[in-house]
Design a protein around this motif. Structure first.
Motif, PDB file in Angstrom:
ATOM      1  N   ALA A  95       9.769  10.349   8.106  1.00  0.00           N
ATOM      2  CA  ALA A  95       9.606   9.087   8.827  1.00  0.00           C
ATOM      3  C   ALA A  95       9.227   7.992   7.849  1.00  0.00           C
ATOM      4  CB  ALA A  95       8.546   9.236   9.899  1.00  0.00           C
ATOM      5  N   ALA A  96       9.469   6.762   8.268  1.00  0.00           N
ATOM      6  CA  ALA A  96       9.098   5.599   7.461  1.00  0.00           C
ATOM      7  C   ALA A  96       8.778   4.443   8.405  1.00  0.00           C
ATOM      8  CB  ALA A  96      10.223   5.207   6.529  1.00  0.00           C
ATOM      9  N   PHE A  97       7.809   3.636   8.014  1.00  0.00           N
ATOM     10  CA  PHE A  97       7.545   2.386   8.717  1.00  0.00           C
ATOM     11  C   PHE A  97       8.367   1.313   8.015  1.00  0.00           C
ATOM     12  CE2 PHE A  97       3.698   4.518  10.206  1.00  0.00           C
ATOM     13  CZ  PHE A  97       3.721   4.144  11.543  1.00  0.00           C
ATOM     14  N   VAL A  98       9.288   0.694   8.749  1.00  0.00           N
ATOM     15  CA  VAL A  98      10.187  -0.302   8.174  1.00  0.00           C
ATOM     16  C   VAL A  98       9.898  -1.649   8.830  1.00  0.00           C
ATOM     17  CG1 VAL A  98      12.597  -0.888   7.721  1.00  0.00           C
ATOM     18  CG2 VAL A  98      11.919   1.508   7.872  1.00  0.00           C
ATOM     19  N   TYR A  99       9.791  -2.688   7.987  1.00  0.00           N
ATOM     20  CA  TYR A  99       9.550  -4.047   8.488  1.00  0.00           C
ATOM     21  C   TYR A  99       9.908  -5.057   7.415  1.00  0.00           C
ATOM     22  CZ  TYR A  99       5.283  -4.096   5.676  1.00  0.00           C
ATOM     23  OH  TYR A  99       4.400  -4.060   4.626  1.00  0.00           O
ATOM     24  N   LYS A 100       9.917  -6.346   7.802  1.00  0.00           N
ATOM     25  CA  LYS A 100      10.127  -7.427   6.834  1.00  0.00           C
ATOM     26  C   LYS A 100       8.772  -8.053   6.539  1.00  0.00           C
ATOM     27  CE  LYS A 100      14.856  -8.666   8.002  1.00  0.00           C
ATOM     28  NZ  LYS A 100      15.763  -9.695   8.516  1.00  0.00           N
ATOM     29  N   ASP A 102       6.257 -11.094   4.665  1.00  0.00           N
ATOM     30  CA  ASP A 102       6.211 -12.544   4.841  1.00  0.00           C
ATOM     31  C   ASP A 102       7.298 -13.278   4.061  1.00  0.00           C
ATOM     32  OD1 ASP A 102       4.054 -12.210   6.520  1.00  0.00           O
ATOM     33  OD2 ASP A 102       2.564 -12.496   4.929  1.00  0.00           O
ATOM     34  N   SER A 103       7.734 -12.722   2.953  1.00  0.00           N
ATOM     35  CA  SER A 103       8.784 -13.373   2.168  1.00  0.00           C
ATOM     36  C   SER A 103      10.187 -12.956   2.601  1.00  0.00           C
ATOM     37  CB  SER A 103       8.578 -13.090   0.678  1.00  0.00           C
ATOM     38  OG  SER A 103       8.629 -11.710   0.424  1.00  0.00           O
ATOM     39  N   GLY A 104      10.296 -12.121   3.638  1.00  0.00           N
ATOM     40  CA  GLY A 104      11.592 -11.718   4.173  1.00  0.00           C
ATOM     41  C   GLY A 104      12.177 -10.469   3.548  1.00  0.00           C
ATOM     42  N   ASP A 105      11.457  -9.859   2.610  1.00  0.00           N
ATOM     43  CA  ASP A 105      11.932  -8.617   1.991  1.00  0.00           C
ATOM     44  C   ASP A 105      11.670  -7.434   2.920  1.00  0.00           C
ATOM     45  OD1 ASP A 105      12.625  -9.997  -0.357  1.00  0.00           O
ATOM     46  OD2 ASP A 105      10.599  -9.755  -1.175  1.00  0.00           O
ATOM     47  N   ILE A 106      12.579  -6.475   2.893  1.00  0.00           N
ATOM     48  CA  ILE A 106      12.419  -5.276   3.719  1.00  0.00           C
ATOM     49  C   ILE A 106      11.528  -4.284   2.986  1.00  0.00           C
ATOM     50  CG2 ILE A 106      13.603  -3.342   4.832  1.00  0.00           C
ATOM     51  CD1 ILE A 106      16.054  -5.198   5.060  1.00  0.00           C
ATOM     52  N   VAL A 107      10.565  -3.736   3.720  1.00  0.00           N
ATOM     53  CA  VAL A 107       9.612  -2.772   3.165  1.00  0.00           C
ATOM     54  C   VAL A 107       9.713  -1.483   3.971  1.00  0.00           C
ATOM     55  CG1 VAL A 107       7.175  -2.318   2.692  1.00  0.00           C
ATOM     56  CG2 VAL A 107       8.059  -4.642   2.479  1.00  0.00           C
ATOM     57  N   ALA A 108       9.692  -0.335   3.302  1.00  0.00           N
ATOM     58  CA  ALA A 108       9.687   0.977   3.962  1.00  0.00           C
ATOM     59  C   ALA A 108       8.524   1.777   3.395  1.00  0.00           C
ATOM     60  CB  ALA A 108      10.999   1.698   3.745  1.00  0.00           C
ATOM     61  N   LEU A 109       7.518   2.029   4.227  1.00  0.00           N
ATOM     62  CA  LEU A 109       6.314   2.749   3.807  1.00  0.00           C
ATOM     63  C   LEU A 109       6.298   4.157   4.374  1.00  0.00           C
ATOM     64  CD1 LEU A 109       3.622  -0.023   4.404  1.00  0.00           C
ATOM     65  CD2 LEU A 109       4.577   0.688   2.215  1.00  0.00           C
ATOM     66  N   SER A 110       5.777   5.097   3.600  1.00  0.00           N
ATOM     67  CA  SER A 110       5.588   6.464   4.069  1.00  0.00           C
ATOM     68  C   SER A 110       4.394   6.498   5.016  1.00  0.00           C
ATOM     69  CB  SER A 110       5.330   7.390   2.883  1.00  0.00           C
ATOM     70  OG  SER A 110       4.922   8.660   3.333  1.00  0.00           O
ATOM     71  N   PRO A 111       4.473   7.236   6.113  1.00  0.00           N
ATOM     72  CA  PRO A 111       3.345   7.315   7.037  1.00  0.00           C
ATOM     73  C   PRO A 111       2.320   8.389   6.669  1.00  0.00           C
ATOM     74  CG  PRO A 111       5.202   8.451   7.974  1.00  0.00           C
ATOM     75  CD  PRO A 111       5.672   7.874   6.668  1.00  0.00           C
ATOM     76  N   VAL A 112       2.433   8.973   5.492  1.00  0.00           N
ATOM     77  CA  VAL A 112       1.531  10.052   5.085  1.00  0.00           C
ATOM     78  C   VAL A 112       0.290   9.454   4.419  1.00  0.00           C
ATOM     79  CG1 VAL A 112       1.286  12.125   3.678  1.00  0.00           C
ATOM     80  CG2 VAL A 112       3.466  11.623   4.783  1.00  0.00           C
ATOM     81  N   CYS A 113      -0.878   9.705   5.028  1.00  0.00           N
ATOM     82  CA  CYS A 113      -2.145   9.198   4.516  1.00  0.00           C
ATOM     83  C   CYS A 113      -2.451   9.849   3.170  1.00  0.00           C
ATOM     84  CB  CYS A 113      -3.267   9.489   5.509  1.00  0.00           C
ATOM     85  SG  CYS A 113      -4.884   8.912   4.962  1.00  0.00           S
ATOM     86  N   LYS A 114      -2.955   9.058   2.245  1.00  0.00           N
ATOM     87  CA  LYS A 114      -3.252   9.556   0.901  1.00  0.00           C
ATOM     88  C   LYS A 114      -4.603  10.257   0.817  1.00  0.00           C
ATOM     89  CE  LYS A 114      -0.437   8.630  -1.968  1.00  0.00           C
ATOM     90  NZ  LYS A 114       0.585   9.522  -2.394  1.00  0.00           N
ATOM     91  N   HIS A 115      -5.319  10.360   1.940  1.00  0.00           N
ATOM     92  CA  HIS A 115      -6.607  11.056   1.941  1.00  0.00           C
ATOM     93  C   HIS A 115      -6.385  12.552   2.124  1.00  0.00           C
ATOM     94  CE1 HIS A 115     -10.530  12.182   4.079  1.00  0.00           C
ATOM     95  NE2 HIS A 115     -10.810  12.099   2.804  1.00  0.00           N
ATOM     96  N   LEU A 116      -5.854  12.931   3.289  1.00  0.00           N
ATOM     97  CA  LEU A 116      -5.630  14.361   3.556  1.00  0.00           C
ATOM     98  C   LEU A 116      -4.223  14.672   4.065  1.00  0.00           C
ATOM     99  CD1 LEU A 116      -9.010  15.372   5.218  1.00  0.00           C
ATOM    100  CD2 LEU A 116      -8.212  15.938   2.942  1.00  0.00           C
ATOM    101  N   GLY A 117      -3.317  13.696   4.021  1.00  0.00           N
ATOM    102  CA  GLY A 117      -1.941  13.945   4.417  1.00  0.00           C
ATOM    103  C   GLY A 117      -1.666  13.847   5.896  1.00  0.00           C
ATOM    104  N   CYS A 118      -2.584  13.276   6.670  1.00  0.00           N
ATOM    105  CA  CYS A 118      -2.342  13.064   8.094  1.00  0.00           C
ATOM    106  C   CYS A 118      -1.308  11.946   8.256  1.00  0.00           C
ATOM    107  CB  CYS A 118      -3.635  12.676   8.801  1.00  0.00           C
ATOM    108  SG  CYS A 118      -4.940  13.911   8.663  1.00  0.00           S
TER     109      CYS A 118
END
Length: 180
Positions: A95-100, A102-118
């Motif tokens: 899965a990925a969180f996808v959005y634009k 403020d500058s209009g660039d598309i961003v895709a973030l991993s939903p995996v927390c860097k603490h314990l992987g939740c």
């Protein structure tokens, strides 16, 4: 004369015979060679395997999302990738969180927390509606994926490699956040 001839033939026959000691030596050397090859071959294969592998033409996956459909609100998009573990090939859901931004660039973030992987979610904490929230240990991330200071996460969310082709979004592997 026939006696001398028989003796010579006897000596030649004995000369070509394998003694017990020679037979044992040949057997042990052959067995030792097979054992050494059995031990060395996996190590040699491990050492040269990266050289023998060919890179895939493209590791990018079509996530079935058009650029025109992306807004400034992060939306979780699930997609499947082929995964090969040794000889086992399987299809894994990511899965990925996808959005634009403020500058209009598309961003895709991993939903995996860097603490314990939740798995983090967007806007589920009523006290912080415009942040990613991890329910495991109340971890929080800003919209750009950077962790909120003083919360559990130890690093920002990973960012997916991304390509835009024919108005569609293609994602690759998650990479460490540039602000990490």
């Amino acid at each position: 004369m026939s006696i001398n001839y028989d003796r010579r033939e006897n000596r030649l026959a004995k000369k070509n015979e394998i003694t017990r000691r020679q037979f044992l030596n040949y057997t042990l050397m052959g067995t030792g060679g097979f054992m050494a090859a059995g031990i060395l071959m996996p190590m040699v294969r491990f050492a040269i395997d990266p050289i023998l592998k060919t890179e895939a033409a493209s590791d990018m996956v079509d996530i079935d999302l058009k650029v025109d459909d992306i807004t400034t609100e992060p939306v979780m998009k699930k997609f499947k990738v082929n995964q090969v573990d040794g000889w086992h090939e399987s299809e894994v859901e990511q899965a990925a969180f996808v959005y634009k931004n403020d500058s209009g660039d598309i961003v895709a973030l991993s939903p995996v927390c860097k603490h314990l992987g939740c798995t983090v979610d967007w806007g589920t904490n009523p006290a912080y509606p415009d942040e990613f929230y991890c329910p495991c240990h109340a971890g929080r991330y800003y919209k750009d994926g950077v962790q909120v200071p003083g919360t559990a996460p130890i690093a920002p969310l990973d960012v997916y490699e991304m390509e835009i082709k024919d108005g569609k979004v293609f994602l690759g592997k998650p990479l460490p956040h540039p602000k990490a």
